[in-house]
Each structure stands twice: as C-alpha cells, then as structure tokens.
Design an enzyme around this catalytic site. Structure first.
Site, PDB file in Angstrom:
ATOM      1  N   CYS A  48      -4.567  35.808  40.807  1.00  0.00           N
ATOM      2  CA  CYS A  48      -4.820  35.967  39.374  1.00  0.00           C
ATOM      3  C   CYS A  48      -3.563  36.515  38.689  1.00  0.00           C
ATOM      4  CB  CYS A  48      -5.988  36.925  39.165  1.00  0.00           C
ATOM      5  SG  CYS A  48      -6.421  37.148  37.411  1.00  0.00           S
ATOM      6  N   ASP A  50      -3.519  38.725  36.564  1.00  0.00           N
ATOM      7  CA  ASP A  50      -3.745  40.139  36.251  1.00  0.00           C
ATOM      8  C   ASP A  50      -2.560  40.998  36.732  1.00  0.00           C
ATOM      9  OD1 ASP A  50      -4.767  42.928  36.519  1.00  0.00           O
ATOM     10  OD2 ASP A  50      -6.665  42.015  35.928  1.00  0.00           O
ATOM     11  N   ARG A  52      -2.339  43.874  37.614  1.00  0.00           N
ATOM     12  CA  ARG A  52      -2.623  44.870  38.652  1.00  0.00           C
ATOM     13  C   ARG A  52      -2.712  44.277  40.055  1.00  0.00           C
ATOM     14  NH1 ARG A  52      -7.960  46.635  35.614  1.00  0.00           N
ATOM     15  NH2 ARG A  52      -8.005  44.356  35.579  1.00  0.00           N
ATOM     16  N   HIS A 104      -9.872  38.998  42.708  1.00  0.00           N
ATOM     17  CA  HIS A 104      -9.978  40.472  42.668  1.00  0.00           C
ATOM     18  C   HIS A 104     -11.225  40.893  41.910  1.00  0.00           C
ATOM     19  CE1 HIS A 104      -8.642  41.185  38.430  1.00  0.00           C
ATOM     20  NE2 HIS A 104      -8.193  39.956  38.590  1.00  0.00           N
ATOM     21  N   CYS A 107     -12.385  41.075  37.848  1.00  0.00           N
ATOM     22  CA  CYS A 107     -11.539  40.068  37.184  1.00  0.00           C
ATOM     23  C   CYS A 107     -12.085  39.752  35.781  1.00  0.00           C
ATOM     24  CB  CYS A 107     -11.495  38.796  38.037  1.00  0.00           C
ATOM     25  SG  CYS A 107     -10.408  37.529  37.347  1.00  0.00           S
TER      26      CYS A 107
HETATM   27 ZN    ZN Z   1      -8.282  38.398  37.278  1.00  0.00          ZN
END
Ligand code: ZN
Length: 216
Positions: A48, A50, A52, A104, A107
């Site tokens: 992803c 993302d 993090r 994750h 998400c």
């Molecule tokens: Zn995500």
C-alpha cells in the site's frame, strides 16, 4: 500529525539526504559504488502507498534488496499496465525469487471500500476491493466488530491480490519454465509493527483455479 512531521520541509529533506549519505558511507565506504553497479533484488514487494508501511524499514532491509510497487490498498488487477510492467520486469529480467503482496490492518483504502461514501476518482480504484468483499460477503458480514471485519477484509484483499499475481501469464510462464518463484500474501500491523504470513504461498500453478490456468 506529530510535531516530527511538522518539522519536515523541502529543505530538510535535502539536508536529510546528505546526513543519510554520510552515515551510510561511515558504515560502508563502498556502499554506493557497489549499488550503482546494478541491482539484483530477490524480492518484489506489492504494498500500500500508506506512508506508514515502507517495505525496506519494516523488513529491516537495505536499498537494492527489494523491488517495489505500491498503490492505494495494494490492489492487484490484471488490467493495470503499471503493475504488470513491474511484474514482468521483476520476474523476467531481475528474476526475483519471491513476490509478496502486503496489506496492512487499518488500511484507509479498504475501509473506504467497505463504506458507501463517494470520495472521488479513487472510488473506481477501490471498486476492486468491493469486488473482493462481494465474493466473500457472507464471511465478512458474519463478523460483527467493525475493526475485525475491516481486518479480515485487509487479509482477503492481500490474499486476492496474491492469487491475481499467480493467475497472470507472467508468473504462470515462469513456473512452466521451471523458474524458482514463490508468491505470498502478508498483513502488516500498524499497532505492533509485526507482519502476519497469511499462509497462501505458492511456488507452482497447482492451486491456480482452472479458469485462470494457461497452457504453455
Ligand atoms: Zn493502506
């Protein structure tokens, strides 16, 4: 947002780069000489976008170790030319030995797909996750707790992604030619930093659904 991110500026990124180079060279004076000669990463990471969930940090690896493709909610769809190009290059040129689709928990993309609110263009991208939900609706709706339901969808989306990778002509042809290649699905916890292996790994077309199987 924490104050650490408040302190990130355009200039601080460039300063950070200089600090990183100096520290890296202190540990290994040949680091950039060796890396600049070429790459031979044994792993393709599909994760992803993302901020993090950075592939290298969470697996304690270095530049040169992992070839990376990231998009919102680590969607693997067979019409995505970007992803297919990454897959083709990593399998046929780099000869990676492992492909990992890593979702994750928590998400935002998966959570948005579970809802009905319009966000914008991204709704069409997240539709891929709605399709995963639709295929597993009974199982997912039987989970009452919204967080647990979201967590299961994260797992199903990563598993579905890994299966889509296995179903491509690229991976099936690699397997037919005897290339060593395994495909896996993982889920990463933002809360603990730990990865769960979702145990759907495959290193042959044995478990690919008949409709997706391709003759050599
Ligand atoms: Zn995500």
């Amino acid at each position: 947002m924490s104050s650490r991110q408040d302190n990130i500026t355009y200039e601080s990124l460039l300063e950070g780069n200089k600090t990183w180079v100096a520290e890296t060279l202190k540990l290994d004076p040949n680091f950039f000489d060796e890396l600049s000669a070429g790459q031979q990463p044994p792993v393709l990471w599909i994760g992803c976008s993302d901020s993090r969930v950075p592939a290298n940090q969470i697996t304690n690896t270095m530049p040169g170790d992992i070839f990376v493709h990231r998009n919102i909610a680590n969607v693997v769809t067979h019409t995505d030319m970007n992803l297919l190009s990454v897959l083709d290059y990593s399998v046929n040129v780099l000869k990676v030995k492992h492909i990992i689709v890593c979702g994750h928990y928590g998400c935002g993309g998966v959570n948005a797909a579970l809802g009905n609110k319009q966000v914008g263009l991204i709704d069409n991208w997240l539709r891929n996750i709605k399709d995963v939900f639709y295929a597993h609706e009974a199982e997912v709706m039987a989970i009452e707790d919204p967080t647990e339901r979201s967590n299961r969808m994260v797992e199903l989306n990563a598993i579905h992604g890994a299966k889509n990778v296995m179903s491509t002509s690229i991976v099936q042809n690699a397997w037919t030619s005897g290339q060593e290649l395994a495909v896996h699905a993982w889920a990463y916890s933002l809360k603990t930093g730990l990865i769960t292996d979702l145990k759907v790994s495959a290193s042959s077309a044995e478990n690919v659904s008949p409709v997706f199987k391709m003759e050599a």
